[in-house]
Design an enzyme around this catalytic site. Structure first.
Site, short mmCIF file in Angstrom:
data_model
loop_
_atom_site.label_atom_id
_atom_site.label_comp_id
_atom_site.label_asym_id
_atom_site.label_seq_id
_atom_site.Cartn_x
_atom_site.Cartn_y
_atom_site.Cartn_z
N GLY A 275 0.82 -1.22 0.00
CA GLY A 275 0.00 0.00 0.00
C GLY A 275 0.85 1.26 0.00
O GLY A 275 0.69 2.14 -0.85
N ALA A 276 1.76 1.34 0.94
CA ALA A 276 2.59 2.53 1.06
C ALA A 276 3.72 2.27 2.03
O ALA A 276 3.72 1.25 2.73
CB ALA A 276 1.75 3.71 1.55
N MET A 277 4.67 3.21 2.10
CA MET A 277 5.85 3.00 2.94
C MET A 277 6.23 4.28 3.67
O MET A 277 6.30 5.35 3.08
CB MET A 277 6.99 2.50 2.04
CG MET A 277 8.28 2.24 2.77
SD MET A 277 8.07 0.92 4.02
CE MET A 277 9.26 1.49 5.24
N GLU A 278 6.52 4.10 4.96
CA GLU A 278 6.70 5.22 5.89
C GLU A 278 8.11 5.81 5.93
O GLU A 278 8.50 6.38 6.96
CB GLU A 278 6.32 4.75 7.28
CG GLU A 278 7.30 3.73 7.94
CD GLU A 278 6.90 2.27 7.79
OE1 GLU A 278 6.15 1.95 6.84
OE2 GLU A 278 7.34 1.45 8.61
N ASN A 279 8.91 5.71 4.86
CA ASN A 279 10.26 6.26 4.87
C ASN A 279 10.30 7.64 5.52
O ASN A 279 9.44 8.48 5.25
CB ASN A 279 10.77 6.41 3.43
CG ASN A 279 10.42 5.22 2.57
OD1 ASN A 279 10.84 4.11 2.86
ND2 ASN A 279 9.60 5.43 1.55
N HIS B 40 -1.93 6.23 8.60
CA HIS B 40 -1.07 5.13 9.06
C HIS B 40 0.41 5.44 8.83
O HIS B 40 1.23 5.36 9.74
CB HIS B 40 -1.48 3.84 8.33
CG HIS B 40 -0.65 2.64 8.66
ND1 HIS B 40 -1.06 1.70 9.58
CD2 HIS B 40 0.55 2.22 8.19
CE1 HIS B 40 -0.13 0.76 9.67
NE2 HIS B 40 0.85 1.04 8.83
N GLU B 41 0.74 5.82 7.59
CA GLU B 41 2.15 6.08 7.28
C GLU B 41 2.65 7.28 8.08
O GLU B 41 3.78 7.28 8.57
CB GLU B 41 2.38 6.30 5.78
CG GLU B 41 1.86 5.18 4.87
CD GLU B 41 2.28 3.77 5.28
OE1 GLU B 41 3.36 3.62 5.88
OE2 GLU B 41 1.52 2.83 5.00
N GLU C 126 3.83 -2.24 13.41
CA GLU C 126 2.64 -2.36 12.56
C GLU C 126 1.35 -2.49 13.37
O GLU C 126 0.36 -1.83 13.09
CB GLU C 126 2.80 -3.51 11.57
CG GLU C 126 3.91 -3.29 10.53
CD GLU C 126 3.78 -2.00 9.74
OE1 GLU C 126 2.71 -1.35 9.79
OE2 GLU C 126 4.76 -1.61 9.09
N1 PHE Z 1 5.64 -0.70 6.30
C1 PHE Z 1 4.60 -0.54 5.33
C2 PHE Z 1 3.36 -0.16 6.11
O1 PHE Z 1 2.67 -0.71 6.76
C3 PHE Z 1 4.25 -1.72 4.54
C4 PHE Z 1 5.29 -2.20 3.59
C5 PHE Z 1 6.03 -3.34 3.89
C6 PHE Z 1 5.51 -1.56 2.41
C7 PHE Z 1 6.97 -3.81 3.02
C8 PHE Z 1 6.44 -2.03 1.53
C9 PHE Z 1 7.18 -3.17 1.82
O2 PHE Z 1 2.99 0.77 6.44
ZN ZN Z 2 2.62 0.12 8.65
#
Ligand code: PHE
Ligand code: ZN
Length: 885
Positions: free
Chosen positions: A269-273, A305-306, A328
């Protein structure tokens, strides 16, 4: 594939890193086929370890190594060992030193979408969990935290936008080359999985947010040119999330800039970098004509969430990947609370529990069951599961229920105070909760370590003479793979006793003190709670608000369930009672054969009356009323049956109940349908969205009657739809039918939206989900549609994922054609994107609950898969799915 990659990793094998990396300077020259990454690392021996052998091992995958230098001196080939997966240097100094490494990687050939890759020409990265090692050699584990400075250089025309984490500190042209550069610095030490970089030709939508302490934060959303008018909802959601986290949890944003980039090829879905969230564009882009209310809701919760990860995940991160639920589960809990507080109120609980039961309960009951904190894994990518996420969130919710909102907040404050800037464990989190509240939570830890959904049986006996009500409770945690014996858990059980007139009766246990909030704590295998001074025989309302993720069985009779469905003051339990009532009818019908696989009209009419009464109650929120008109899904029924499931019988049972209810309360539904008609332009507010949901739920039951007039109503609903929500609702209802109306609507939708990828995904998905005898062939045909492509994960999920996960009759067709289709596609996808293939194969997880004939078909296909060359990801899923229970 390396057999060594298939050895399970164990939590008990955790050892701290031998070296720490304090600073990273990356210099990345972007190029489609040969991106050059020069990395300068400041390392030192981990002072917490007794000095041992000074061997340094760095992770790396698919890299072409150009040079290595230690403290400025270039190493020769004998000084290091290079094998697939690692670079090791035999002897390094016993004091701080610098390592400079130059590597090349090929973004365009990166189809696994982990590491540095290109999506529609945009360079982007995905590093969680182990993607950074595909960009450069590194100690790629979450307990190594470093301060990053990143210089990016790229073609000015192809990539005018250059982004990384933190703050922009320099940028400029590289004279005479057509290239330019940008330098980013992130002051917060972070693990490599939170690194991100983007380079591309993107449009930017900007806004700002002033934090509680008065700092102004620049907010930017980067999207493809032409999509700027679809960012407003994401931006609005972001600002509301930022405010809410300040108010509810006292958490403020910590950088001067927050960037979001939407890309069209993304595995999740998305990534919290840190400071640079990268999103699947499906979870950013929305306009009333292209996105449904469901899309608006997902966008809001994923944006939140992110963002919430900035504290729960980034500022305090995980020691190792076994602790994934630490970030998570907690962050899902936070986003659920956000939506409940600001948007859906009690309806949110219904939505969340439905999701949990649909995905997590089957996982917990099947061959892939694992604890919220797994103790072993082969491929960590396979553990981004609903157990870690959704059940993980339930554990946080139970802590909040046990400690109270304030107690939970104090615990979380202490957690941040103690662990800001650290990589920690689930034990650290629970210890903060325990210390802040003065409670012993050792029994609660079992929720993190024992897999399987506890079964809770409750029965109530009333003593007319003593005026006491005895609630007998017993718990069993079922065996799961690798865990045969289980200990009893601490289960927060919220209860109420309801008198004959619908009033809540006071709850008094032995010691005369009223039971606060109706909360009982179940701690033993068998336990009795005796309520005193109960004036008349009560109806118990059990597990209010779904206070624990358990399977509840009760001694309630149908009359009492009906009573609760009309009178329970707990909104969740009132809804649950309606579902339970329907499920009782549905499972009985689905167990019958042929003509017996029907629900009697009398029972259905009775249920219909109650559902209709609640759905028409204008005092309730429209979104809540809509939930009552949604019958349990086919997967709800299958799960409830638990064994020997014939998916056709399940379908027939549900269709007969749907028709019977539609016939029984047709007038009332038609009235609801009319009254809920839109009165103004589209708005995404909960009231308007709730009305749309109520209206389409009524429409679904009406069309279930099979009356031509109702079919015409559905076609009209499609034609007159002024937004995507209404259009897709009608299309979904029509899609199951054998009717020219269905074909007309599908053709119209295609003609209108063929150039809009995200909308076209809906066209693929709606057909893949249609419960029709020819759905296997339909999906097969769509696989060769000119607009279908295996190159885009969203498209794959829309067609193949929807079919396997949301079309139980099609996927489980008795001839095994659905299984074969999934296996063939997954095999092909596995060759270029193992992560995605393995996720699709998760659809086989419930094969053992099927009737013997289907089981045999599924098993044959799984055995065939197991005999093929598979990625580690798919290998783990297939072998575990097949393993004896
Ligand atoms: N950490 C991300 C999320 O929950 C999910 C994710 C995991 C995205 C692995 C990409 C690869 O918010
Ligand atoms: Zn997450």
């Amino acid at each position: 594939m390396h057999q060594s990659g298939r050895k399970p990793k164990l939590l008990t094998d955790y050892a701290p890193p031998a070296y720490l990396i304090d600073e990273v300077e990356l210099d990345v020259a972007l190029d489609p086929k040969a991106a050059r990454v020069a990395s300068k690392l400041k390392l030192r021996p981990n002072p917490d370890l007794v000095a041992g052998a000074r061997r340094l091992a760095l992770d790396g995958e698919g890299l072409s190594l150009q040079s290595v230098a230690l403290d400025g001196i270039r190493l020769s080939r004998e000084d290091y060992a290079l094998k697939e997966g690692s670079l090791s240097i035999a002897s390094v100094p016993a004091k701080p030193f610098t390592l400079e490494i130059v590597t090349l990687c090929d973004p365009e050939a990166n189809t696994a979408l982990s590491g540095l890759y290109r999506s529609n020409g945009t360079y982007c990265t995905q590093c969680e969990p182990e993607g950074f090692r595909r960009i450069t050699y590194f100690i790629d584990r979450p307990d190594v935290l470093a301060v990053f400075t990143v210089r990016i250089e790229a073609d000015r025309v192809g990539a005018p936008v250059l982004l990384s984490n933190g703050n922009l500190i320099a940028q400029g042209e590289i004279e005479g080359t057509g290239r330019h550069f940008a330098v980013w610095h992130d002051p917060f030490p972070k693990p490599s999985y939170l690194f991100a970089l983007v380079g591309g030709d993107l449009a930017c939508v900007s806004d700002s947010f002033t934090t509680a302490s008065g700092r102004k934060v620049a907010l930017n959303i980067y999207v493809e040119h032409g999509k700027e008018d679809r960012c407003a909802w994401a931006m609005d959601s972001l600002k509301r999330a930022m405010r809410w986290d300040e108010e509810r949890f006292g958490r403020e944003y910590d950088l001067d800039m927050f960037n979001i980039v939407a890309v069209s090829d993304f595995n999740m879905g998305a990534m919290e970098n840190k400071g640079l969230n990268i999103f699947n564009d499906k979870l950013v882009l929305a306009r009333p004509d292209t996105a449904s209310d469901a899309d608006y809701a997902s966008i809001e919760s994923v944006i939140a969430h992110e963002y919430f990860h900035n504290w729960t995940g980034n500022r305090v991160t995980c020691r190792d990947w076994f602790q994934l639920c630490l970030k998570e589960g907690l962050t899902v809990f936070r986003d659920e609370e956000f939506t409940a507080d600001t948007r859906l109120g009690p309806v949110q609980r219904v939505v969340d529990v439905r999701l949990l039961k649909t995905h997590q309960f089957p996982e917990d009951a099947g061959p892939l069951a694992h604890p919220v904190r797994p103790a072993s894994y082969i491929e960590i990518n396979n553990f981004y599961t609903s157990t870690v996420y959704e059940k993980g969130a339930e554990l946080c919710r139970m802590l909040q229920t046990l400690l109270g909102r304030d107690g939970f907040r104090k615990g979380l404050d202490l957690y941040f105070e103690r662990h800001d800037g650290q990589a920690v464990t689930v034990e650290d989190f629970v210890a903060a909760m325990a210390h802040a509240s003065g409670r012993d939570l050792s029994q609660f830890m079992l929720w993190y370590t024992q897999a399987g959904t506890p079964e809770l049986a409750c029965s109530l006996d009333y003593d007319v003479h003593a005026k006491t009500a005895r609630l007998a409770v017993s718990q069993v945690v079922p065996p799961t793979p690798g865990q045969t014996k289980k200990e009893p858990m601490l289960i927060p059980l919220k209860v109420g006793l309801i008198g004959a007139n619908g009033d809540e009766l006071p709850l008094k246990l032995d010691d005369d003190t009223p039971l606060a909030g109706g909360l009982l704590e179940v701690t033993q295998r068998e336990q009795v709670f005796e309520f005193r001074d109960v004036p008349s025989p009560p109806t118990p309302s059990l597990l209010r608000g779904f206070s624990a993720p358990v399977r509840l069985t009760t001694s309630l009779d149908p009359g009492q369930i009906e009573f609760l469905m009309l009178h329970d003051s707990d909104p969740f339990n009132r809804w649950q009672a309606a579902q339970t009532y329907a499920l009782t009818l549905l499972t009985a019908a689905a167990r019958g054969k042929g003509d017996r696989a029907r629900v009697t009209d009398k029972a259905a009419a009775r249920l219909g009356q109650s559902l209709g009464a609640t759905a028409s109650d204008a005092a309730l929120l429209p979104a809540y009323r809509a939930e009552f008109l949604k019958l349990p899904s086919e997967s709800d029924i299958a799960r409830e049956l638990g064994r020997s499931v014939d998916t056709d019988a399940v379908h027939t049972a549900r269709e007969t109940l749907r028709a019977a209810i539609g016939n029984a309360i047709r007038e009332e539904l038609a009235g609801l349908y009319e009254r809920a008609a839109p009165s103004g332009p589209y708005s995404s507010d909960p009231e308007s969205a709730g009305r749309r949901a109520l209206r389409s739920a009524a429409l679904d039951l009406l069309v279930g009657t099979g009356e031509p007039a109702e079919l015409a109503r559905a076609e009209r609903h499609y034609r007159e739809a002024a937004n995507m929500t209404d259009a897709i609702a009608a299309l979904a209802i029509l899609s199951h039918l054998e009717s020219p109306a269905r074909d007309r609507a599908l053709d119209d939708f295609y003609a209108r939206w063929q150039e809009e990828p995200l909308v076209l995904d809906k066209w693929f998905a709606v057909q893949a989900r249609a419960a029709r005898p020819d759905s296997v062939e339909t999906v097969q045909t769509l696989l060769s549609h000119p607009k279908f492509s295996l190159k885009n994960p969203n498209r794959i999920r829309a067609l193949i994922g929807s079919f396997a996960q949301a079309n139980p009759t099609g996927f489980n067709r008795a001839d095994g054609g659905g299984y074969r289709l999934l296996a063939d596609q997954a095999l092909e996808i596995d060759r270029f994107n193992p992560h995605l293939a393995a996720r699709l194969l998760g659809a086989f997880e419930s094969w053992r609950i099927l009737e013997p004939h289907r089981q045999a078909r599924a098993k044959a296909v799984l055995e065939d898969l197991a005999a093929r060359t598979l990625s580690t990801d798919s290998y783990e899923i297939v072998t575990k799915t097949l393993a004896a229970g």
